[in-house]
Motif scaffolding. Structure first.
Motif, PDB file in Angstrom:
ATOM      1  N   SER A  19      37.028  35.664  45.747  1.00 41.93           N
ATOM      2  CA  SER A  19      37.456  35.512  47.139  1.00 41.93           C
ATOM      3  C   SER A  19      38.153  36.773  47.644  1.00 41.93           C
ATOM      4  O   SER A  19      38.043  37.112  48.821  1.00 41.93           O
ATOM      5  N   ALA A  20      38.846  37.497  46.762  1.00 42.35           N
ATOM      6  CA  ALA A  20      39.443  38.777  47.162  1.00 42.35           C
ATOM      7  C   ALA A  20      38.356  39.785  47.501  1.00 42.35           C
ATOM      8  O   ALA A  20      38.500  40.578  48.437  1.00 42.35           O
ATOM      9  N   MET A  35      45.276  38.084  38.810  1.00 43.42           N
ATOM     10  CA  MET A  35      45.636  37.238  39.946  1.00 43.42           C
ATOM     11  C   MET A  35      46.560  37.979  40.905  1.00 43.42           C
ATOM     12  O   MET A  35      46.439  37.854  42.122  1.00 43.42           O
ATOM     13  N   SER A  53      39.634  43.611  40.083  1.00 45.01           N
ATOM     14  CA  SER A  53      40.180  42.256  40.086  1.00 45.01           C
ATOM     15  C   SER A  53      39.121  41.235  39.676  1.00 45.01           C
ATOM     16  O   SER A  53      39.399  40.311  38.914  1.00 45.01           O
ATOM     17  N   SER A 111      40.051  29.620  37.846  1.00 48.10           N
ATOM     18  CA  SER A 111      40.732  29.884  39.119  1.00 48.10           C
ATOM     19  C   SER A 111      40.968  31.378  39.303  1.00 48.10           C
ATOM     20  O   SER A 111      40.935  31.875  40.433  1.00 48.10           O
ATOM     21  N   ASN A 112      41.190  32.095  38.219  1.00 47.40           N
ATOM     22  CA  ASN A 112      41.349  33.543  38.291  1.00 47.40           C
ATOM     23  C   ASN A 112      40.045  34.198  38.730  1.00 47.40           C
ATOM     24  O   ASN A 112      40.042  35.127  39.542  1.00 47.40           O
ATOM     25  N   ALA A 170      44.388  40.364  42.835  1.00 43.46           N
ATOM     26  CA  ALA A 170      43.589  39.664  43.846  1.00 43.46           C
ATOM     27  C   ALA A 170      44.438  39.314  45.066  1.00 43.46           C
ATOM     28  O   ALA A 170      43.981  39.441  46.204  1.00 43.46           O
ATOM     29  N   GLY A 171      45.659  38.896  44.849  1.00 46.20           N
ATOM     30  CA  GLY A 171      46.545  38.614  45.975  1.00 46.20           C
ATOM     31  C   GLY A 171      46.883  39.869  46.755  1.00 46.20           C
ATOM     32  O   GLY A 171      46.955  39.852  47.987  1.00 46.20           O
ATOM     33  N   THR A 194      47.513  28.945  33.624  1.00 44.06           N
ATOM     34  CA  THR A 194      46.522  28.966  34.693  1.00 44.06           C
ATOM     35  C   THR A 194      45.123  28.990  34.094  1.00 44.06           C
ATOM     36  O   THR A 194      44.848  29.812  33.218  1.00 44.06           O
ATOM     37  N   LEU A 198      39.544  33.425  42.434  1.00 41.68           N
ATOM     38  CA  LEU A 198      40.452  34.220  43.238  1.00 41.68           C
ATOM     39  C   LEU A 198      39.980  35.673  43.323  1.00 41.68           C
ATOM     40  O   LEU A 198      40.074  36.297  44.380  1.00 41.68           O
TER      41      LEU A 198
END
Length: 110
Positions: free
Chosen positions: A85-86, A35, A53, A78-79, A38-39, A74, A82
Motif C-alpha cells: 500500500s505504501a 513497517m 519497504s 500485514s507488513n 512504509a509509514g 505483528t 503495508l
C-alpha cells in the motif's frame, strides 16, 4: 540479628535471564523497520524508499515460522500489505490526473 542493609555484599545475587527469554525472540527487527519505512513513505510519498519497504515486507513474509513468532507480534502478512500500500500511495499521484487549472479573470472595478 537480621541484616536489612541493601548494601551488604553477602546479599548480592548474580543477574540471570529467565530461560523463557532467548536472543532468538528479537528477530522481528526487519519487519518493524519495514513497517516504519512504509509509514514514512505514506507520509512523504517518497517513491525511492517504497521498493525497499516492499522488499522488507516480502522478506518478513518469507521468513515467517511458527516457532519464530513472538506472542502478540505483528503478523508478516500485514507488513507485506503495508509495504504494497505504501508503494501504491507513492505512485498514485503519477496515475491520477489533476483537474485543469482555469485562468482567474478579474472583474474591473469601474
Amino acid at each position: 540479628m537480621v541484616h536489612d542493609d541493601p548494601r551488604d555484599t553477602s546479599l548480592e545475587t548474580r543477574f540471570t535471564i529467565p530461560k523463557s527469554w532467548s536472543s532468538q525472540d528479537n528477530l522481528d527487527g526487519l519487519a518493524t523497520s519495514g513497517m516504519f519505512l512504509a509509514g514514512l513513505i505514506m507520509v512523504t510519498r517518497n517513491r525511492i524508499l517504497a521498493w525497499p519497504s516492499l522488499l522488507l515486507g516480502f522478506g518478513a513474509w518469507i521468513n515467517q515460522h511458527p516457532l519464530r513468532t513472538k506472542e502478540g507480534g505483528t503478523p508478516p502478512m500485514s507488513n507485506l500489505i503495508l509495504g504494497f500500500s505504501a508503494l501504491v500511495v507513492a505512485y498514485l499521484p503519477l496515475i491520477l490526473r489533476n483537474a485543469p487549472a482555469t485562468p482567474v479573470r478579474q472583474v474591473p472595478l469601474d
